[in-house]
Design an enzyme around this catalytic site. Structure first.
Site, PDB file in Angstrom:
ATOM      1  N   ASP A  32      56.352  74.323   7.722  1.00 28.28           N
ATOM      2  CA  ASP A  32      56.181  74.964   9.032  1.00 28.28           C
ATOM      3  C   ASP A  32      57.158  76.133   9.127  1.00 28.28           C
ATOM      4  O   ASP A  32      58.252  76.081   8.554  1.00 28.28           O
ATOM      5  CB  ASP A  32      56.472  73.943  10.152  1.00 28.28           C
ATOM      6  CG  ASP A  32      55.812  74.316  11.475  1.00 28.28           C
ATOM      7  OD1 ASP A  32      55.043  73.495  12.019  1.00 28.28           O
ATOM      8  OD2 ASP A  32      56.056  75.450  11.952  1.00 28.28           O
ATOM      9  N   LEU A  60      53.417  80.441   5.653  1.00 27.77           N
ATOM     10  CA  LEU A  60      52.273  80.202   4.760  1.00 27.77           C
ATOM     11  C   LEU A  60      51.660  81.501   4.254  1.00 27.77           C
ATOM     12  O   LEU A  60      50.912  81.504   3.277  1.00 27.77           O
ATOM     13  CB  LEU A  60      51.205  79.368   5.478  1.00 27.77           C
ATOM     14  CG  LEU A  60      51.642  78.016   6.026  1.00 27.77           C
ATOM     15  CD1 LEU A  60      50.511  77.365   6.816  1.00 27.77           C
ATOM     16  CD2 LEU A  60      52.137  77.098   4.922  1.00 27.77           C
ATOM     17  N   LYS A  86      47.348  79.205  17.524  1.00 24.85           N
ATOM     18  CA  LYS A  86      46.227  78.520  18.176  1.00 24.85           C
ATOM     19  C   LYS A  86      45.926  79.017  19.597  1.00 24.85           C
ATOM     20  O   LYS A  86      44.945  78.610  20.199  1.00 24.85           O
ATOM     21  CB  LYS A  86      46.505  77.026  18.250  1.00 24.85           C
ATOM     22  CG  LYS A  86      47.585  76.675  19.240  1.00 24.85           C
ATOM     23  CD  LYS A  86      47.522  75.207  19.650  1.00 24.85           C
ATOM     24  CE  LYS A  86      48.503  74.931  20.758  1.00 24.85           C
ATOM     25  NZ  LYS A  86      48.405  73.586  21.294  1.00 24.85           N
ATOM     26  N   SER A 126      37.943  74.451  14.939  1.00 25.79           N
ATOM     27  CA  SER A 126      37.981  74.395  16.399  1.00 25.79           C
ATOM     28  C   SER A 126      36.597  74.561  16.984  1.00 25.79           C
ATOM     29  O   SER A 126      35.750  75.258  16.428  1.00 25.79           O
ATOM     30  CB  SER A 126      38.886  75.536  16.889  1.00 25.79           C
ATOM     31  OG  SER A 126      38.631  75.847  18.225  1.00 25.79           O
ATOM     32  N   TYR A 153      41.210  84.333  17.777  1.00 21.75           N
ATOM     33  CA  TYR A 153      41.539  82.976  17.301  1.00 21.75           C
ATOM     34  C   TYR A 153      40.276  82.301  16.787  1.00 21.75           C
ATOM     35  O   TYR A 153      40.234  81.765  15.678  1.00 21.75           O
ATOM     36  CB  TYR A 153      42.153  82.147  18.439  1.00 21.75           C
ATOM     37  CG  TYR A 153      42.124  80.675  18.171  1.00 21.75           C
ATOM     38  CD1 TYR A 153      41.103  79.876  18.700  1.00 21.75           C
ATOM     39  CD2 TYR A 153      43.077  80.083  17.357  1.00 21.75           C
ATOM     40  CE1 TYR A 153      41.048  78.522  18.413  1.00 21.75           C
ATOM     41  CE2 TYR A 153      43.022  78.732  17.082  1.00 21.75           C
ATOM     42  CZ  TYR A 153      42.004  77.958  17.611  1.00 21.75           C
ATOM     43  OH  TYR A 153      41.950  76.624  17.325  1.00 21.75           O
ATOM     44  N   LYS A 157      38.920  80.952  12.878  1.00 18.86           N
ATOM     45  CA  LYS A 157      38.445  79.605  12.544  1.00 18.86           C
ATOM     46  C   LYS A 157      37.060  79.671  11.897  1.00 18.86           C
ATOM     47  O   LYS A 157      36.776  78.966  10.923  1.00 18.86           O
ATOM     48  CB  LYS A 157      38.437  78.719  13.799  1.00 18.86           C
ATOM     49  CG  LYS A 157      39.839  78.408  14.326  1.00 18.86           C
ATOM     50  CD  LYS A 157      40.708  77.747  13.269  1.00 18.86           C
ATOM     51  CE  LYS A 157      42.091  77.404  13.767  1.00 18.86           C
ATOM     52  NZ  LYS A 157      42.942  76.781  12.716  1.00 18.86           N
ATOM     53  N   ASN A 202      48.183  76.072  27.380  1.00 18.07           N
ATOM     54  CA  ASN A 202      47.065  75.135  27.520  1.00 18.07           C
ATOM     55  C   ASN A 202      47.127  74.381  28.848  1.00 18.07           C
ATOM     56  O   ASN A 202      48.185  74.177  29.428  1.00 18.07           O
ATOM     57  CB  ASN A 202      47.060  74.137  26.345  1.00 18.07           C
ATOM     58  CG  ASN A 202      46.731  74.813  25.027  1.00 18.07           C
ATOM     59  OD1 ASN A 202      47.485  74.700  24.094  1.00 18.07           O
ATOM     60  ND2 ASN A 202      45.616  75.519  24.956  1.00 18.07           N
ATOM     61  N   LEU A 203      45.960  73.917  29.289  1.00 18.27           N
ATOM     62  CA  LEU A 203      45.833  73.329  30.612  1.00 18.27           C
ATOM     63  C   LEU A 203      46.751  72.137  30.844  1.00 18.27           C
ATOM     64  O   LEU A 203      47.506  72.096  31.819  1.00 18.27           O
ATOM     65  CB  LEU A 203      44.378  72.891  30.857  1.00 18.27           C
ATOM     66  CG  LEU A 203      44.152  72.220  32.229  1.00 18.27           C
ATOM     67  CD1 LEU A 203      44.374  73.211  33.363  1.00 18.27           C
ATOM     68  CD2 LEU A 203      42.757  71.612  32.305  1.00 18.27           C
ATOM     69  N   ASP A 301      37.868  82.966  27.542  1.00 17.24           N
ATOM     70  CA  ASP A 301      37.407  81.616  27.898  1.00 17.24           C
ATOM     71  C   ASP A 301      35.886  81.516  27.793  1.00 17.24           C
ATOM     72  O   ASP A 301      35.176  82.464  28.155  1.00 17.24           O
ATOM     73  CB  ASP A 301      37.798  81.282  29.341  1.00 17.24           C
ATOM     74  CG  ASP A 301      39.184  80.626  29.408  1.00 17.24           C
ATOM     75  OD1 ASP A 301      39.645  80.135  28.363  1.00 17.24           O
ATOM     76  OD2 ASP A 301      39.777  80.618  30.469  1.00 17.24           O
TER      77      ASP A 301
END
Ligand code: WQD
Length: 348
Positions: A32, A60, A86, A126, A153, A157, A202-203, A301
């Site tokens: 990481d 990475l 993310k 995702s 994003y 993916k 995030n929510l 969104d």
């Protein structure tokens, strides 16, 4: 038991997956670069498992640095590749950084797998790959055609899945792409949860921060969507259920029981929950209000997305164990632990 490299292992889903891997007898190495995590996570993993996970601070995108891990651990039998940016809004604001980070790192993982003869990769994908799904296409299955990515994003993916499909076609590498819906919650022990190094978007973490007074309130991004209560609908899934699916995926690969060398599997509960319903579930499960205001929609969104989880049950023998109130209760328990650890302060 086999040794597995977990990239993004100090991150939210990575750390919970390390716990489940250890508890299922696997040896783990983590990589990481702490772009959105902190090394303290490894101490939290040790609190739960008693295991000190060997870990590397590595970007990475730096192939030479990544190869050091494989040289020092020639017995790695599988790679679970979580390491990626993310955040949907962050990717909208900084597309090139997201493209670079997410795509180059996935390709580097595949290059190392080939060079060091690691035959199994699980790719953290995702539900955002589906784009803005039409109501008639819900719930989405793995065969639902992908629409244009609604964010950089999501594009990375889509890209990562295709890169691994081409690579696994011509190399002795088995790849499974797991498409997460919305991972939320924290380890039921209350000893591990998300430890981001950046402001959370995030929510569920913003709900718990608002309820804890870490932030005065949060914003519901739009109540004028074409849904049953005007707020967006998502398929929330407990992070430990997600972690459990990865353990089942790697076991399938190591047992040589996959169908072919490439697969895609949705990881969702199959239930669509709106933002307002998620707030109500939190307040019911935790007995505390989460102050919010309604604001404009957020770029990137999608209106509604939830999964048909049948294939995960058939291929992995996986079904989620936790419901939305369990997810919220575990998230709240972690928020309280963060306060105890002096880590509850919101990152700006
Ligand atoms: C959920 C809903 C927002 C914050 C996530 C991950 C992404 C990927 C897909 C796994 C949306 C609303 C949010 C807030 C709000 N997961 N919301 N106010 O965007 O669905 O993406 O799932 O790979 O990595 O980020 O998740 O939690 O940001 O939003 O109203 O302050 O909550 O509009 O409808 P999202 P989210």
């Amino acid at each position: 038991m086999a040794k597995i490299l977990v990239t993004g292992g100090a991150g939210y889903i990575g750390s919970h997956t390390i716990v489940e891997l250890i508890e299922n007898g696997y040896e783990v190495v983590s990589a990481d670069n702490y772009i959105n995590s902190i090394p303290l996570t490894y101490e939290r993993i040790e609190v739960i498992t008693g295991v000190k996970v060997p870990y590397y601070e590595v970007d990475l995108v730096d192939l030479d640095a990544l190869k050091v891990i494989f040289r020092e651990h020639p017995d790695i039998k599988g790679i679970i590749h979580f390491g990626a940016l993310k955040s949907v809004p962050d990717s909208v604001a900084n597309p090139s950084f997201c493209f670079d980070n997410n795509n180059i790192s996935t390709n580097n993982i595949a290059i190392c797998a080939e060079e060091f003869d690691v035959k199994n990769i699980i790719f953290s994908s995702s539900c955002s790959v589906y784009g803005n799904v039409m109501p008639e296409d819900l719930p989405v299955t793995e065969d639902t055609p992908l629409k244009n990515a609604e964010s950089p994003y999501a594009y990375t993916k889509q890209n990562g899945e295709v890169m691994l499909r081409f690579i696994s076609n011509v190399r002795d590498i088995n790849a499974i792409c797991l498409r997460y819906f919305n991972p939320v919650g924290a380890h039921v022990s209350g000893e591990l949860g998300e430890l981001p190094s950046k402001r959370v978007n995030n929510l569920v973490p913003v709900i718990t921060q608002a309820a804890a007074g870490v932030r005065p309130h949060f914003t519901v991004f739009g109540d004028n969507w074409n849904t049953r209560d005007g707020s967006c609908i998502r398929d929330y899934i407990h992070v430990t259920d997600i972690a459990d699916a990865h353990v089942k995926g790697i076991a399938l690969q190591l047992a040589g029981k996959t169908k072919g060398n490439y697969d895609i599997i949705n990881l969702g509960s199959g239930d669509g929950v709106s933002v307002f319903e998620a707030i109500q579930a939190f307040e019911k499960a935790c007995g505390i209000k989460a102050p919010y205001e309604v604001g404009p929609r957020r770029d990137g969104d999608v209106e509604t997305i939830y999964s048909n989880p049948k294939k995960a049950e058939m291929v992995l023998g996986w079904t989620p164990k936790y419901g939305i109130e369990d997810m919220m209760a575990s998230a709240w328990k972690w928020q309280l632990k963060l306060a105890e650890l002096g880590l509850a302060k919101e990152k700006l």
